[in-house]
Write an enzyme that holds these catalytic residues in place. Structure first.
Site, PDB file in Angstrom:
ATOM      1  N   ASN A  15      43.275  56.176  35.582  1.00  0.00           N
ATOM      2  CA  ASN A  15      43.363  56.712  36.833  1.00  0.00           C
ATOM      3  C   ASN A  15      44.257  57.902  36.929  1.00  0.00           C
ATOM      4  OD1 ASN A  15      43.444  57.307  39.535  1.00  0.00           O
ATOM      5  ND2 ASN A  15      44.494  55.567  40.129  1.00  0.00           N
ATOM      6  N   LYS A  17      44.484  59.972  39.139  1.00  0.00           N
ATOM      7  CA  LYS A  17      44.858  60.434  40.558  1.00  0.00           C
ATOM      8  C   LYS A  17      44.872  61.788  40.742  1.00  0.00           C
ATOM      9  CE  LYS A  17      48.081  56.615  40.237  1.00  0.00           C
ATOM     10  NZ  LYS A  17      49.458  55.988  40.354  1.00  0.00           N
ATOM     11  N   HIS A 101      42.958  51.354  46.349  1.00  0.00           N
ATOM     12  CA  HIS A 101      44.207  51.611  45.629  1.00  0.00           C
ATOM     13  C   HIS A 101      45.307  51.887  46.398  1.00  0.00           C
ATOM     14  CE1 HIS A 101      47.497  53.629  43.326  1.00  0.00           C
ATOM     15  NE2 HIS A 101      46.490  53.459  42.105  1.00  0.00           N
ATOM     16  N   GLU A 103      47.532  53.743  47.041  1.00  0.00           N
ATOM     17  CA  GLU A 103      47.887  55.180  47.384  1.00  0.00           C
ATOM     18  C   GLU A 103      46.984  55.585  48.605  1.00  0.00           C
ATOM     19  OE1 GLU A 103      47.835  56.754  43.466  1.00  0.00           O
ATOM     20  OE2 GLU A 103      49.957  55.999  43.289  1.00  0.00           O
ATOM     21  N   GLU A 171      48.269  45.575  41.285  1.00  0.00           N
ATOM     22  CA  GLU A 171      48.979  46.517  40.981  1.00  0.00           C
ATOM     23  C   GLU A 171      50.286  46.502  42.014  1.00  0.00           C
ATOM     24  OE1 GLU A 171      47.187  50.433  39.096  1.00  0.00           O
ATOM     25  OE2 GLU A 171      46.875  50.520  41.239  1.00  0.00           O
ATOM     26  N   GLY A 177      54.340  54.035  38.960  1.00  0.00           N
ATOM     27  CA  GLY A 177      55.083  55.286  38.994  1.00  0.00           C
ATOM     28  C   GLY A 177      56.498  55.305  39.006  1.00  0.00           C
ATOM     29  N   SER A 216      52.929  51.099  35.708  1.00  0.00           N
ATOM     30  CA  SER A 216      53.664  51.525  34.570  1.00  0.00           C
ATOM     31  C   SER A 216      53.335  50.840  33.054  1.00  0.00           C
ATOM     32  CB  SER A 216      55.067  51.116  34.882  1.00  0.00           C
ATOM     33  OG  SER A 216      55.712  51.978  35.877  1.00  0.00           O
TER      34      SER A 216
HETATM   35  P1  13P Z   1      51.383  54.320  36.582  1.00  0.00           P
HETATM   36  O1  13P Z   1      50.711  53.845  35.525  1.00  0.00           O
HETATM   37  O2  13P Z   1      51.623  55.772  36.641  1.00  0.00           O
HETATM   38  O3  13P Z   1      52.338  53.333  37.054  1.00  0.00           O
HETATM   39  O4  13P Z   1      50.098  54.057  37.947  1.00  0.00           O
HETATM   40  C1  13P Z   1      49.377  53.055  38.070  1.00  0.00           C
HETATM   41  C2  13P Z   1      48.339  53.003  38.887  1.00  0.00           C
HETATM   42  O5  13P Z   1      48.635  53.233  39.942  1.00  0.00           O
HETATM   43  C3  13P Z   1      46.901  53.073  38.379  1.00  0.00           C
HETATM   44  O6  13P Z   1      45.863  52.931  39.381  1.00  0.00           O
END
Ligand code: 13P
Length: 253
Positions: A15, A17, A101, A103, A171, A177, A216
């Site tokens: 992803n 983002k 997601h 976010e 997640e 992140g 992560s």
């Molecule tokens: P990270 O791997 O950067 O922690 O992000 C995870 C994520 O939100 C994937 O959709």
């Protein structure tokens, strides 16, 4: 992975983002070239920003690399400025889409009911939705992580997914992140609870739906996470932006 012979191949999903200008297509080309030289054990997909989806899909066409959208609207078209429909993602060459997601849930207030509508629209357009769930640190510290996530799974999966291809991604928000990863014990406990909910809801099909872990995931921890029971793959953020790191995760399977 403790998956039966009827279980689909694991899925490693990158992803991106809100990252990626035209130059990032080179990273996707590098991933595709490496997978061509050494076909992966997993299915592999990249979810670029909507602006790159069509070009990226064309750039990797015919390779062992799928593409998808990071979100879709619940309707197929209409007066929804700035939104992208599942049909548009399919038209741009995508075959999967991430729905709900954290976010999106946090930044845009998406509810599980809306996420279910998006997953339904995705499946109707022939896309494979990856429906995301996960708890905040506060919820985990209050001892409510499992019940919270199970109710998110219940409310975010429409009944119309019966018989359709889809997966669930766990997640935990505090691991996204942050460089902080859930422990394997946390992951195993949560994936078992999600599996039980999937089986109670979808019967036999619920036994083979992939449950991805995200938060992560990186080359250093991928092998241990991907080997855990009921982990059917990974949803990778930051480490999917560089071909070298993403390939190391893919090859950890
Ligand atoms: P990270 O791997 O950067 O922690 O992000 C995870 C994520 O939100 C994937 O959709």
């Amino acid at each position: 992975m403790t998956l039966s012979s009827t279980t689909p191949r694991p899925l490693i999903a990158g992803n991106w983002k809100m990252n990626g200008l035209s130059v990032a297509l080179d990273e996707a080309r590098a991933v595709a070239a490496a997978l061509e030289a050494k076909p992966p054990a997993a299915r592999v997909a990249i979810f670029p920003p909507a602006t790159l989806l069509h070009r990226l899909s064309q750039a990797v066409e015919g390779a062992h690399l799928l593409t998808g959208g990071q979100d879709c609207h619940g309707k197929s078209s209409g007066a929804h400025t700035g939104d992208v429909s599942a049909e548009m993602i399919a038209d741009a060459g995508g075959s999967l889409v991430i729905c709900g997601h954290s976010e999106r849930r946090t930044d845009h207030g998406e509810t599980s009911a809306q996420v279910a509508g998006k997953a339904e629209a995705a499946a109707a357009a022939g896309l494979e939705p990856i429906v995301c769930v996960g708890e905040t640190l506060e919820t985990r510290e209050a001892g409510q992580a499992v019940s919270f996530v199970v109710s998110q799974v219940r409310d975010s999966l429409p009944t119309s997914l019966a018989g359709k291809a889809f997966s669930v991604a766990y997640e935990p928000l505090w691991a996204i992140g942050t460089g902080r990863t859930a422990s394997v014990d946390n992951i195993v406990e949560m994936h078992a609870a999600i599996r039980a909910e999937l089986v109670s809801r979808f019967g036999e099909q619920g036994r083979t739906v992939l449950i991805l872990y995200g938060g992560s995931v990186k080359p250093e921890n991928a092998r241990e996470i991907l080997a855990a029971p009921e982990v059917g793959g990974a949803l990778v953020g930051g480490a999917s932006l560089k071909a070298k790191d993403f390939l190391a995760i893919i090859q950890a399977l």
